[in-house]
Design a protein around this motif. Structure first.
Motif, PDB file in Angstrom:
ATOM      1  N   LEU A  63      -3.986  -1.192  -1.747  1.00  0.00           N
ATOM      2  CA  LEU A  63      -5.532  -1.397  -2.281  1.00  0.00           C
ATOM      3  C   LEU A  63      -5.333  -1.579  -3.660  1.00  0.00           C
ATOM      4  O   LEU A  63      -6.059  -2.431  -4.207  1.00  0.00           O
ATOM      5  CB  LEU A  63      -6.562  -0.363  -2.165  1.00  0.00           C
ATOM      6  N   THR A  64      -4.640  -0.889  -4.320  1.00  0.00           N
ATOM      7  CA  THR A  64      -4.383  -0.879  -5.829  1.00  0.00           C
ATOM      8  C   THR A  64      -3.804  -2.323  -6.201  1.00  0.00           C
ATOM      9  O   THR A  64      -3.911  -2.886  -7.108  1.00  0.00           O
ATOM     10  CB  THR A  64      -3.822   0.198  -6.332  1.00  0.00           C
ATOM     11  N   SER A  65      -2.599  -2.785  -5.435  1.00  0.00           N
ATOM     12  CA  SER A  65      -1.911  -4.047  -5.664  1.00  0.00           C
ATOM     13  C   SER A  65      -2.819  -4.989  -5.461  1.00  0.00           C
ATOM     14  O   SER A  65      -2.600  -6.097  -6.442  1.00  0.00           O
ATOM     15  CB  SER A  65      -0.794  -3.922  -4.650  1.00  0.00           C
ATOM     16  N   VAL A  66      -3.571  -5.056  -4.656  1.00  0.00           N
ATOM     17  CA  VAL A  66      -4.612  -6.296  -4.338  1.00  0.00           C
ATOM     18  C   VAL A  66      -5.415  -6.521  -5.715  1.00  0.00           C
ATOM     19  O   VAL A  66      -5.515  -7.450  -6.090  1.00  0.00           O
ATOM     20  CB  VAL A  66      -5.587  -6.058  -3.112  1.00  0.00           C
ATOM     21  N   GLU A 156      -4.410  -4.313   8.826  1.00  0.00           N
ATOM     22  CA  GLU A 156      -4.199  -5.843   8.629  1.00  0.00           C
ATOM     23  C   GLU A 156      -5.206  -6.389   7.488  1.00  0.00           C
ATOM     24  O   GLU A 156      -4.747  -7.276   6.800  1.00  0.00           O
ATOM     25  CB  GLU A 156      -4.280  -6.560   9.791  1.00  0.00           C
ATOM     26  N   SER A 157      -6.308  -5.942   7.562  1.00  0.00           N
ATOM     27  CA  SER A 157      -7.325  -6.308   6.311  1.00  0.00           C
ATOM     28  C   SER A 157      -6.844  -6.282   4.891  1.00  0.00           C
ATOM     29  O   SER A 157      -7.022  -6.994   4.063  1.00  0.00           O
ATOM     30  CB  SER A 157      -8.753  -5.479   6.527  1.00  0.00           C
ATOM     31  N   VAL A 158      -5.946  -5.054   4.841  1.00  0.00           N
ATOM     32  CA  VAL A 158      -5.384  -4.648   3.401  1.00  0.00           C
ATOM     33  C   VAL A 158      -4.426  -5.856   3.400  1.00  0.00           C
ATOM     34  O   VAL A 158      -4.145  -6.558   2.013  1.00  0.00           O
ATOM     35  CB  VAL A 158      -4.807  -3.398   3.255  1.00  0.00           C
ATOM     36  N   TYR A 159      -3.517  -6.072   4.229  1.00  0.00           N
ATOM     37  CA  TYR A 159      -2.346  -7.032   4.140  1.00  0.00           C
ATOM     38  C   TYR A 159      -3.122  -8.375   4.042  1.00  0.00           C
ATOM     39  O   TYR A 159      -2.468  -9.132   2.950  1.00  0.00           O
ATOM     40  CB  TYR A 159      -1.463  -7.024   5.173  1.00  0.00           C
ATOM     41  N   ILE A 160      -3.886  -8.860   4.418  1.00  0.00           N
ATOM     42  CA  ILE A 160      -4.721  -9.976   4.227  1.00  0.00           C
ATOM     43  C   ILE A 160      -5.100 -10.314   2.906  1.00  0.00           C
ATOM     44  O   ILE A 160      -4.724 -11.432   2.271  1.00  0.00           O
ATOM     45  CB  ILE A 160      -5.945 -10.393   5.392  1.00  0.00           C
ATOM     46  N   CYS A 161      -5.823  -9.308   2.208  1.00  0.00           N
ATOM     47  CA  CYS A 161      -6.410  -9.481   0.893  1.00  0.00           C
ATOM     48  C   CYS A 161      -5.102  -9.439  -0.075  1.00  0.00           C
ATOM     49  O   CYS A 161      -5.257 -10.056  -1.044  1.00  0.00           O
ATOM     50  CB  CYS A 161      -7.134  -8.080   0.473  1.00  0.00           C
ATOM     51  N   PHE A 162      -4.164  -8.521   0.193  1.00  0.00           N
ATOM     52  CA  PHE A 162      -2.700  -8.948  -0.676  1.00  0.00           C
ATOM     53  C   PHE A 162      -2.217 -10.429  -0.802  1.00  0.00           C
ATOM     54  O   PHE A 162      -2.031 -10.710  -1.627  1.00  0.00           O
ATOM     55  CB  PHE A 162      -1.864  -7.648   0.016  1.00  0.00           C
ATOM     56  N   TRP A 274       1.438  -7.881 -12.764  1.00  0.00           N
ATOM     57  CA  TRP A 274       2.766  -8.157 -12.005  1.00  0.00           C
ATOM     58  C   TRP A 274       3.234  -7.011 -11.447  1.00  0.00           C
ATOM     59  O   TRP A 274       4.267  -7.061 -10.427  1.00  0.00           O
ATOM     60  CB  TRP A 274       3.584  -8.801 -12.951  1.00  0.00           C
ATOM     61  N   PHE A 275       3.213  -5.787 -12.001  1.00  0.00           N
ATOM     62  CA  PHE A 275       3.464  -4.591 -11.068  1.00  0.00           C
ATOM     63  C   PHE A 275       2.869  -4.507  -9.485  1.00  0.00           C
ATOM     64  O   PHE A 275       3.817  -4.075  -8.652  1.00  0.00           O
ATOM     65  CB  PHE A 275       3.154  -3.215 -11.856  1.00  0.00           C
ATOM     66  N   GLY A 280       4.332  -4.280  -5.424  1.00  0.00           N
ATOM     67  CA  GLY A 280       3.334  -4.297  -4.056  1.00  0.00           C
ATOM     68  C   GLY A 280       4.017  -5.052  -2.858  1.00  0.00           C
ATOM     69  O   GLY A 280       3.498  -4.731  -1.863  1.00  0.00           O
ATOM     70  N   SER A 281       4.836  -5.634  -3.267  1.00  0.00           N
ATOM     71  CA  SER A 281       5.754  -6.571  -2.160  1.00  0.00           C
ATOM     72  C   SER A 281       6.406  -5.838  -1.255  1.00  0.00           C
ATOM     73  O   SER A 281       6.873  -6.264  -0.302  1.00  0.00           O
ATOM     74  CB  SER A 281       6.264  -7.927  -3.044  1.00  0.00           C
ATOM     75  N   ALA A 282       6.614  -4.604  -1.726  1.00  0.00           N
ATOM     76  CA  ALA A 282       7.431  -3.663  -0.791  1.00  0.00           C
ATOM     77  C   ALA A 282       6.558  -3.528   0.285  1.00  0.00           C
ATOM     78  O   ALA A 282       6.837  -2.737   1.289  1.00  0.00           O
ATOM     79  CB  ALA A 282       7.893  -2.182  -1.484  1.00  0.00           C
ATOM     80  N   VAL A 283       5.324  -3.583   0.403  1.00  0.00           N
ATOM     81  CA  VAL A 283       4.111  -3.143   1.264  1.00  0.00           C
ATOM     82  C   VAL A 283       4.142  -1.522   1.541  1.00  0.00           C
ATOM     83  O   VAL A 283       3.805  -1.299   2.686  1.00  0.00           O
ATOM     84  CB  VAL A 283       4.228  -3.903   2.493  1.00  0.00           C
ATOM     85  N   THR A 284       5.013  -0.637   1.008  1.00  0.00           N
ATOM     86  CA  THR A 284       4.878   0.511   0.936  1.00  0.00           C
ATOM     87  C   THR A 284       4.990   1.535  -0.197  1.00  0.00           C
ATOM     88  O   THR A 284       5.226   0.644  -1.329  1.00  0.00           O
ATOM     89  CB  THR A 284       6.181   1.245   1.631  1.00  0.00           C
ATOM     90  N   ALA A 285       4.493   2.467  -0.479  1.00  0.00           N
ATOM     91  CA  ALA A 285       4.698   3.217  -1.811  1.00  0.00           C
ATOM     92  C   ALA A 285       6.009   4.021  -1.799  1.00  0.00           C
ATOM     93  O   ALA A 285       6.078   5.478  -1.718  1.00  0.00           O
ATOM     94  CB  ALA A 285       3.448   4.129  -2.072  1.00  0.00           C
TER      95      ALA A 285
END
Length: 465
Positions: A63-66, A156-162, A274-275, A280-285
């Motif tokens: 959510l932060t990355s979005v 999936e809604s978060v992935y879509i936004c990203f 860009w961070f 964020g492209s790791a899709v995990t923290a």
């Protein structure tokens, strides 16, 4: 009768107690079953992770990355480009970033998410998510809904936004090439068609679950490493920008950047955003996100500093616009490598980006005499190519699961070359076709009088005071 009633009452009490006990046991076992379902969701099929569970930490980070990536386009890119054009075209430049954000959001929700990130064929995705249908929110099974297998620990809604924010900034970058001379209506047509016919297929090739170049697809023809968009975003945007510059021709007149402070603020917002783009492209923290963030910071600083030194040596003075452009070049170059290389690779990529992109924005542009107004090709295409190729050299198996040339896997460099060349050629050809059709029916370029007067007043009825 009294004895019968006395006998029946205790019997009824026992029956009621028994039924309540059975109901309690059923409720207990159903709760245990639900707990087991929540604790053990289906195994995920992501590109990197192997064992996934719904994770609130991953969701919070994404959510932060979005927000960070959206900030890169509005206001980051708008201010970065807006400061480099002449004052009479600032409004059109920032308007372009804003309008592209709106247009691509609509297209992504209606069509391009499904085409890019759902299974279909090796060349294009399916249509099962048109208008984002069938996105579920099943709280009873851990609250994760119906995740995309590429991001199984977040809704999936978060992935879509990203991914939507990536789809937004990619065509917005192209505007740097055609700034100060393209019709606003032609720009909207070009961006819309390009998002469907160029961005969506290439994103599917490289990132789709069954894409021809997807590193996570066991059946992929060639596995191309692109952690956060060296090919999909930057080479893609840069090549399209070059085609726009060639089709439009040179500007009637040019001038220096009108406000370097706006460019500085825009570059700073891009750096921070860009961070979210890379980590964020790791899709995990997790650890991979941490390494992606570290190498992003190193490569950006090295590239900005390198550009400054080269410019200082060749022109006698370091400039604000120069060091900002160098930092963006470093951000671009580390993008495909960020999840695969370590600090040593980041240093090398930063130096290469600073030198190569400086040459691309000066020597190469003079050599071929094209008017890439804000150096979209010189920074994004060349930076993306440098980063993509050096990913194949410096990739560390311990960090991203794939070794590069330095660890004995020379074949990965060849894979990177194939990916870069294919994207370059496909993008160039389809972009030229789209531009030709738009020029035929709408016209691409404003008149000379409008260009001299400035696009702000002529196209938008506004001026910057």
């Amino acid at each position: 009768m009294m004895e019968s009633a006395t006998y029946t009452r205790p019997k009824l009490v026992r029956i009621v107690v028994a039924l309540l006990g059975v109901a309690f046991l059923c409720l207990l076992f159903s709760n245990l079953a639900l707990a087991e379902d929540a604790a053990a969701p289906p195994a995920c099929g992501g590109k990197i992770l192997e064992k996934c569970t719904p994770n609130s930490g991953d969701t919070a980070w994404m959510l932060t990355s979005v927000a960070l990536v959206l900030m890169m386009t509005i206001p980051g890119l708008g201010l970065f480009y807006g400061g480099m054009v002449r004052k009479k075209n600032v409004g059109d430049t920032v308007m372009t970033s804003f309008a592209v954000t709106c247009l691509v959001t609509i297209l992504f929700a209606v069509l391009t998410y499904s085409l890019a990130f759902r299974a279909g064929t090796p060349f294009i995705g399916g249509l099962d998510r048109m208008f984002l249908k069938d996105i579920l929110s099943d709280i009873g099974k851990g609250g994760i809904g119906n995740p995309n297998p590429l991001a199984a620990t977040i809704p999936e809604s978060v992935y879509i936004c990203f991914q939507m924010t990536f789809a937004i900034i990619t065509p917005a970058l192209i505007a740097g090439a055609f700034a100060e001379r393209m019709k606003f209506s032609a720009m909207l047509w070009f961006i819309g068609l390009w998002a469907i016919f160029v961005y969506a297929p290439i994103a599917h090739w490289v990132w789709g679950p069954d894409g021809i170049f997807s590193a996570g697809n066991d059946a992929a023809y060639v596995k191309v490493l692109d952690f956060a968009g060296g090919t999909v975003v930057h080479i893609n945007a840069g090549v399209a920008g070059l085609m726009c510059a060639i089709m439009l021709g040179k500007r009637v007149e040019t001038g220096p950047a009108h406000n370097m402070v706006l460019t500085f603020i825009g570059a700073s917002l891009l750096w921070v955003g860009w961070f979210g783009f890379n980590a964020g492209s790791a899709v995990t923290a997790g650890m991979q996100a941490g390494m992606a963030m570290l190498v992003t910071q190193i490569a950006t600083a090295v590239a900005g500093f390198t550009w400054m030194l080269v410019e200082w040596a060749l022109k006698g003075k370091p400039t604000v616009v120069g060091i900002c452009s160098g930092a963006v070049a470093g951000l671009v170059a580390i993008t495909p490598a960020s999840g695969f290389v370590g600090p040593v690779g980041a240093f090398a990529i930063g130096i290469a980006a600073g030198v190569c992109c400086y040459w691309g924005c000066t020597g190469l542009k003079r050599m071929f005499s094209y008017d890439d107004a804000l150096d979209c090709f010189g920074v994004h295409a060349l930076g993306g190519i440098v980063g993509a190729l050096l990913t194949g050299v410096f990739a560390v198996e311990q960090y991203g699961g794939t070794a590069g040339v330095l660890e004995g896997n020379a074949g990965q460099f060849l894979n990177q070359c194939i990916g870069v060349a294919t994207v370059f050629v496909y993008d160039a050809v389809v972009s030229l076709i789209i531009l030709f059709v738009i020029n035929l029916f709408v016209g691409l370029r404003v008149t000379r009088d409008i260009e001299r007067e400035g696009l702000d007043l002529a196209l938008h009825g506004e001026v910057v005071q």
